[in-house]
Design a protein around this motif. Structure first.
Motif, short mmCIF file in Angstrom:
data_model
loop_
_atom_site.label_atom_id
_atom_site.label_comp_id
_atom_site.label_asym_id
_atom_site.label_seq_id
_atom_site.Cartn_x
_atom_site.Cartn_y
_atom_site.Cartn_z
N VAL A 1 60.32 -15.54 -43.40
CA VAL A 1 60.18 -16.88 -44.01
C VAL A 1 61.19 -17.07 -45.22
O VAL A 1 61.04 -16.22 -45.91
CB VAL A 1 58.71 -17.69 -44.01
CG1 VAL A 1 57.96 -17.74 -42.83
CG2 VAL A 1 58.16 -16.91 -45.03
N GLN A 2 61.80 -18.18 -45.32
CA GLN A 2 62.49 -18.81 -46.54
C GLN A 2 61.82 -20.13 -46.70
O GLN A 2 62.50 -20.87 -46.04
CB GLN A 2 63.87 -18.65 -46.22
CG GLN A 2 64.54 -19.11 -47.81
CD GLN A 2 64.44 -18.38 -48.90
OE1 GLN A 2 64.72 -17.25 -48.90
NE2 GLN A 2 64.08 -18.85 -50.11
N PHE B 1 59.81 -7.54 -43.87
CA PHE B 1 60.51 -7.63 -45.04
C PHE B 1 61.71 -6.62 -44.67
O PHE B 1 61.51 -5.51 -44.18
CB PHE B 1 59.87 -7.30 -46.32
CG PHE B 1 58.51 -7.90 -46.29
CD1 PHE B 1 58.45 -8.99 -47.22
CD2 PHE B 1 57.31 -7.58 -45.93
CE1 PHE B 1 57.25 -9.90 -47.26
CE2 PHE B 1 55.96 -8.31 -45.98
CZ PHE B 1 56.03 -9.49 -46.75
N ARG B 2 62.92 -7.07 -45.40
CA ARG B 2 64.00 -6.05 -45.20
C ARG B 2 63.84 -4.83 -46.16
O ARG B 2 64.53 -3.79 -45.89
CB ARG B 2 65.31 -6.98 -45.79
CG ARG B 2 65.77 -8.09 -44.53
CD ARG B 2 66.14 -7.36 -43.59
NE ARG B 2 66.41 -8.24 -42.28
CZ ARG B 2 67.45 -8.99 -41.94
NH1 ARG B 2 68.50 -8.78 -42.81
NH2 ARG B 2 67.60 -9.76 -41.05
N ARG B 3 63.14 -5.12 -47.41
CA ARG B 3 63.06 -3.96 -48.39
C ARG B 3 61.57 -3.57 -48.39
O ARG B 3 60.65 -4.54 -48.55
CB ARG B 3 63.69 -4.38 -49.43
CG ARG B 3 65.13 -4.66 -49.39
CD ARG B 3 65.72 -5.34 -50.81
NE ARG B 3 67.25 -5.45 -51.06
CZ ARG B 3 67.67 -6.72 -50.48
NH1 ARG B 3 66.76 -7.62 -49.99
NH2 ARG B 3 68.78 -6.89 -50.49
N GLY C 1 63.20 -4.20 -40.59
CA GLY C 1 62.79 -3.94 -41.87
C GLY C 1 61.22 -3.57 -41.86
O GLY C 1 60.88 -2.79 -40.95
N TRP C 2 60.49 -3.57 -43.01
CA TRP C 2 59.29 -2.96 -43.21
C TRP C 2 58.35 -4.35 -42.80
O TRP C 2 58.55 -5.40 -42.75
CB TRP C 2 59.18 -2.38 -44.55
CG TRP C 2 59.83 -1.52 -45.06
CD1 TRP C 2 61.36 -1.67 -45.29
CD2 TRP C 2 59.66 -0.13 -44.91
NE1 TRP C 2 61.71 -0.20 -45.39
CE2 TRP C 2 60.79 0.58 -45.31
CE3 TRP C 2 58.36 0.45 -44.59
CZ2 TRP C 2 60.94 1.92 -45.34
CZ3 TRP C 2 58.58 2.03 -44.58
CH2 TRP C 2 59.52 2.51 -45.03
N PRO D 1 54.52 0.52 -39.70
CA PRO D 1 55.11 0.47 -41.24
C PRO D 1 56.55 -0.11 -40.90
O PRO D 1 57.09 -0.86 -41.87
CB PRO D 1 55.27 1.75 -41.82
CG PRO D 1 55.30 2.90 -40.43
CD PRO D 1 54.33 2.05 -39.58
N ARG D 2 57.01 0.04 -39.79
CA ARG D 2 58.56 -0.60 -39.81
C ARG D 2 58.88 -1.23 -38.23
O ARG D 2 58.00 -0.76 -37.46
CB ARG D 2 59.57 0.65 -39.73
CG ARG D 2 59.42 1.31 -41.18
CD ARG D 2 60.73 1.88 -41.47
NE ARG D 2 62.03 1.11 -41.84
CZ ARG D 2 63.11 1.44 -42.25
NH1 ARG D 2 63.40 2.82 -42.45
NH2 ARG D 2 64.12 0.69 -42.15
#
Length: 392
Positions: A173-174, A264-266, A229-230, A222-223
């Motif tokens: 989300v953003q 999440f990307r990171r 992402g994570w 985890p991924r």
């Protein structure tokens, strides 16, 4: 039963309520007989005046004064409508009088709660009455939990019937948090024992689907390649809603499991989000820290127009079963308010206008509206896509 209004929107003067009113004034059929309801008539007049500027030729909603502290006004509101929308939260504080009135009057009801204990308590106290009167009580008709509930239904529809199925949802989300959402979340975190007690009481009353198995898969991973992402388990109301749909609908197969994750990307973002959530949950247990959290954004406040325009969400789903795998996507605009107000309004319009399967009591969006609501949601900017399929 003939009612004076097709839809009544309760809480129309609040932030999300005003967005929902604007959506209805822009998108609802012109023949809709609707009303705005709230405690303050002057504020309702102000909202209606703003709606008049959208389309001067469109009939304006009526105005109803109602207050959750005045049971007779809430009962009259419910009796006047075929469908009631409420944006008045936190629902654990203000929601029950309207749920009770709609259940008693046989009035369909939609809200945007994400409060698990509230949903469970309303099932325990009012589901049986709603079954008897024919009311459909449909909670979580916003970002909690339509993209996840209907996204899982959409994904299951791409898989074979009559076999064990597993679905995972990965959420990105953003967006921004309003005061109402913050107060609801902190209120839920502040009473974990009460949340567990409400869930236990519901389980004892509700039972399990006969001859079938449904469950939330909490093993975690985890991924994910799907969301690139994570991931971290997402302990929201959404997976509970998904498995309740699966328990009610045999299309989910004899053995259905669902995993729900934030993506999440990171890695640093994932770790930070998990730590932040843990910190909020801990702070909610301490009265002084809880008050400081709530002061960060008062109720009634929301994101700016620019923030609404720049927000978005995606939910990637991985489904498998019977030798087939599928990757689907549900996506839309700013999740908390822009997309939520459209989803909430379309849910009410769907209950009012569409030919739907028989249902009553506390039911999920998948059970009450299913494919009919999926077909409606692109108008609210929420799209459902099949991206890839594998196997037979």
């Amino acid at each position: 039963m003939e009612r004076g209004h097709d839809i009544v929107l309760f809480g129309a003067t609040g932030y999300t309520g005003a967005l929902t009113a604007e959506y209805l004034a822009t998108n609802a059929p012109r023949e809709l007989r609707w009303a705005l309801a709230g405690r303050n008539r002057d504020k309702l007049e102000s909202v209606r005046a703003e709606l008049a500027e959208i389309d001067p030729d469109r009939p304006l909603p009526e105005l109803l004064v109602a207050d959750v502290n005045d049971p007779s006004s809430i009962r009259e509101l419910a009796a006047s409508a075929r469908v009631v929308i409420t944006t008045v939260g936190p629902y654990s504080e203000y929601g029950e009088p309207l749920v009770a009135a709609c259940a008693a009057e046989g009035t369909d009801y939609v809200d945007l709660t994400g409060e698990p204990a509230f949903v469970d308590r309303m099932y325990v106290k009012h589901h049986a009455t709603a079954v008897r009167t024919g009311a459909r009580l449909v909670h979580a008709c916003g970002f909690d939990s339509i993209p996840h509930d209907l996204g899982a239904l959409f994904t299951v529809g791409q898989l074979p019937e009559g076999v064990p199925l597993h679905v995972e949802g990965f959420v990105r989300v953003q967006g921004n948090v309003s005061g109402g959402t913050l107060h609801s979340a902190v209120g839920a975190f502040a009473d974990p024992a009460g949340m567990l007690a409400a869930a236990r009481e519901r389980r004892e009353l509700e039972g399990r689907p006969e001859g079938r198995r449904v469950r939330v898969d909490s093993r975690g991973r985890p991924r994910t390649r799907l969301a690139r992402g994570w991931t971290a388990p997402l302990p929201t109301l959404d997976p509970q809603v998904v498995v309740r749909s699966a328990a009610a609908l045999e299309r989910y197969g004899p053995d259905f499991s669902y995993g729900h994750y934030a993506a999440f990307r990171r890695l640093t973002s994932a770790v930070g989000a998990v730590g932040g959530m843990a910190g909020v949950m801990a702070a909610a247990q301490v009265p002084s820290l809880r008050d400081r959290l709530l002061s960060l954004r008062p109720q009634g406040e929301g994101p700016t127009e620019e923030q609404l325009a720049n927000g978005w969400f995606t939910v990637h789903f991985a489904g498998s079963g019977g030798g087939r795998r599928v990757h689907t996507l549900v996506s839309g605009g700013e999740p908390g308010y822009a997309a939520t107000s459209g989803m909430l309004a379309e849910s009410a319009l769907c209950l009012w206008q569409d030919d739907l399967p028989p249902a009553s009591g506390q039911v999920t969006t998948a059970v009450a509206m299913g494919e009919a609501l999926i077909r409606r949601l692109p108008r609210a900017g929420v799209d459902f896509e099949v991206l890839r399929t594998f196997g037979d």
